[in-house]
Scaffold this active site. Structure first.
Site, PDB file in Angstrom:
ATOM      1  N   SER A  90      -8.271  -6.313  -6.559  1.00 31.12           N
ATOM      2  CA  SER A  90      -7.123  -6.668  -5.726  1.00 31.12           C
ATOM      3  C   SER A  90      -6.021  -7.327  -6.572  1.00 31.12           C
ATOM      4  CB  SER A  90      -7.594  -7.572  -4.575  1.00 31.12           C
ATOM      5  OG  SER A  90      -6.598  -7.643  -3.586  1.00 31.12           O
ATOM      6  N   HIS A  99     -11.651  -1.959   0.334  1.00 37.70           N
ATOM      7  CA  HIS A  99     -10.784  -2.711  -0.556  1.00 37.70           C
ATOM      8  C   HIS A  99     -11.687  -3.516  -1.473  1.00 37.70           C
ATOM      9  CE1 HIS A  99      -7.243  -4.784  -2.018  1.00 37.70           C
ATOM     10  NE2 HIS A  99      -7.752  -5.956  -1.718  1.00 37.70           N
ATOM     11  N   ASP A 120      -6.724   2.458   0.859  1.00 39.16           N
ATOM     12  CA  ASP A 120      -7.011   1.043   0.619  1.00 39.16           C
ATOM     13  C   ASP A 120      -6.647   0.196   1.847  1.00 39.16           C
ATOM     14  OD1 ASP A 120      -7.298  -1.083  -1.859  1.00 39.16           O
ATOM     15  OD2 ASP A 120      -5.931  -1.762  -0.302  1.00 39.16           O
TER      16      ASP A 120
END
Ligand code: NAG
Ligand code: NAG
Ligand code: NAG
Ligand code: NAG
Ligand code: NAG
Ligand code: NAG
Ligand code: NAG
Length: 397
Positions: free
Chosen positions: A178, A343, A275
């Site tokens: 991330s 994610h 995502d």
């Protein structure tokens, strides 16, 4: 989580640097936090002025001289108000963080759960600056004080680890998920610069390929968010110079799609084409859907209307187009772009390497990354479009 709380107290006194928790089915590896004491001489502080930190679990056997560094993720703060709030949480201060972290997935030390990296030195770099380890500024108006020192934190941690053996690494991999996956793009070549020329260095970004895309109301939501972040935290000076001098506007180089062509170190891009973070915060941010037409679709892709699915397919096509140059021309690059609603897929055991973990062309993420890192075979996997992939867990959260 009483056990972890108890262990946190224990961490402050002398004790082992790792321990196995017996609370859940298989043993979980917990690794103790190390504060970077020398950081203060570099002015490298978390938002609130606390010292930065990492967690290190030593390698052994054939992996003794290999190093995996993993940037922690956790969003960004792009104005004084949100950074002041963040400074009082685990996202902006090591004082509020768990002092013990679970090491699983790519950080696991178990060969049957992490076949290629289990015996490496594995380090989790804690995220407490709010700008993907890339800012360098300070806010001080007399009553409020904030440190925007991500770039210095990165350097302070590297200096510390170089002394602890990273400086003699045989192999190294810089990774992150991330906001940490974005940090991996931003610091990849800088990392290579600190290591001996004969070290084999590669980088990986998990769920860090944030696209410059308009939201469904055609606003530049993410572009303006990043512009505020870059200016607040003094990020522009730390972006790749070759990129900023050639781009349409310098801040573009914070977006991996523009920075990628300038990265010289071999790179692996792991991302879902749908995502979940980008879907929920960039493509369909709450402001762009005031009536909540996307509410059910955000919770469950099976509840999306045809029109919504078409928009999501458009997002996937745009991502693949942004990666087509890399796919075609990067000889030493690798990729795994699957079609699961997810994610971050490298840190959790379920998605990294398990009997039922997601696969593309029958390959798990751990196998794909290992094949690429060790040069066993060319690894550029692109999944078919949703909903074809039956191996997905569709982890929407
Ligand atoms: C490694 O993981 C496997 C599969 O979960 C488990 O059976 C085994 O006990 C683990 N080994 C160690 C040393 O924890
Ligand atoms: C300093 O900034 C904070 C946050 O924006 C604000 O609440 C405070 O009033 C400011 N203090 C001064 C003296 O301007
Ligand atoms: C790199 O070179 C140094 C100095 O010649 C040597 O000691 C080291 O073992 C080499 N490392 C690798 C990974 O070959
Ligand atoms: C890494 O980046 C920092 C900040 O831009 C710079 O001062 C430093 O020289 C770089 N290190 C290497 C080895 O390239
Ligand atoms: C820019 O590109 C040139 C040529 O590829 C390279 O020698 C130089 O190191 C690059 N500079 C940076 C800051 O990446
Ligand atoms: C789009 O951006 C404009 C200008 O920043 C803003 O006034 C407007 O409220 C935004 N619209 C939505 C739906 O977010
Ligand atoms: C997929 O891979 C597994 C091993 O990971 C193997 O047992 C299985 O036969 C493979 N399936 C196909 C269809 O190739």
């Amino acid at each position: 989580m009483n056990l972890i709380a108890a262990l946190s107290m224990f961490a402050l006194t002398l004790g082992p640097s790792f321990i196995y928790s017996e609370s859940e089915e298989p043993e979980r590896l917990l690794v103790k936090m190390t504060l970077v004491q020398e950081a203060s001489s570099l002015g490298a502080y978390c938002l609130d002025g606390s010292l930065p930190a990492y967690h290190l679990h030593r390698g052994f056997g054939a992996g003794e001289h290999n190093w995996l560094l993993q940037f922690e993720g956790g969003g960004w703060c792009n104005d004084i108000k949100s950074c002041l709030e963040r400074a009082q949480t685990r996202r902006g201060s090591t004082s509020y963080m768990n002092k013990w972290e679970v090491f699983s997935g790519i950080l696991s030390n178990n060969a049957s759960l992490n076949p290629d990296f289990y015996n490496w030195n594995r380090v989790k770099l804690r995220y407490c600056d709010g700008a993907s380890f890339a800012g360098d500024a300070k806010f001080d108006n007399g009553t409020s004080l904030l440190y925007f020192r991500g770039q210095r934190i990165w350097q302070a941690i590297i200096f510390d680890l170089l002394r602890k053996g990273l400086g003699n690494a045989k192999k190294a991999l810089l990774s992150g998920c991330s906001a940490g996956g974005l940090a991996s793009f931003l610091h990849c070549d800088n990392f290579t610069g600190y290591l001996p020329r004969n070290t084999s260095v590669k980088c990986l970004s998990d769920a860090g390929f944030f696209l410059e895309v308009r939201d469904i109301s055609l606003n530049h939501t993410i572009r303006s968010f990043y512009e505020d972040l870059i200016s607040l935290q003094g990020v522009q000076q730390n972006l790749d110079k070759n990129c900023t001098t050639s781009c349409y506007y310098p801040d573009q180089c914070f977006f991996p799609q523009y920075a990628l062509p300038y990265i010289r170190t071999p790179f692996f891009i792991l991302n879902s084409a749908y995502d979940v973070y980008q879907f929920h915060h960039i493509l369909v941010p709450p402001n762009a859907d005031p009536l909540g037409h996307w509410y059910h679709c955000k919770l469950n892709p099976a509840a999306c209307s045809t029109n919504q699915i078409n928009i999501l397919q458009g997002f996937r096509k745009y991502m693949l187009a942004a990666l087509s140059f890399f796919f075609e021309f990067s000889r030493r690059g690798g990729m795994f772009i699957n079609s699961c609603f997810a994610h971050c897929q490298s840190e959790s055991q379920d998605t990294w390497f398990a009997a039922d973990s997601p696969r593309v062309h029958n390959k798990t993420i751990a196998e794909a990354v290992g094949d690429w890192y060790f040069g066993r075979r060319v690894t550029k996997e692109i999944d078919c479009a949703y909903p074809c992939d039956t191996t997905c867990h569709n982890l929407i959260g």
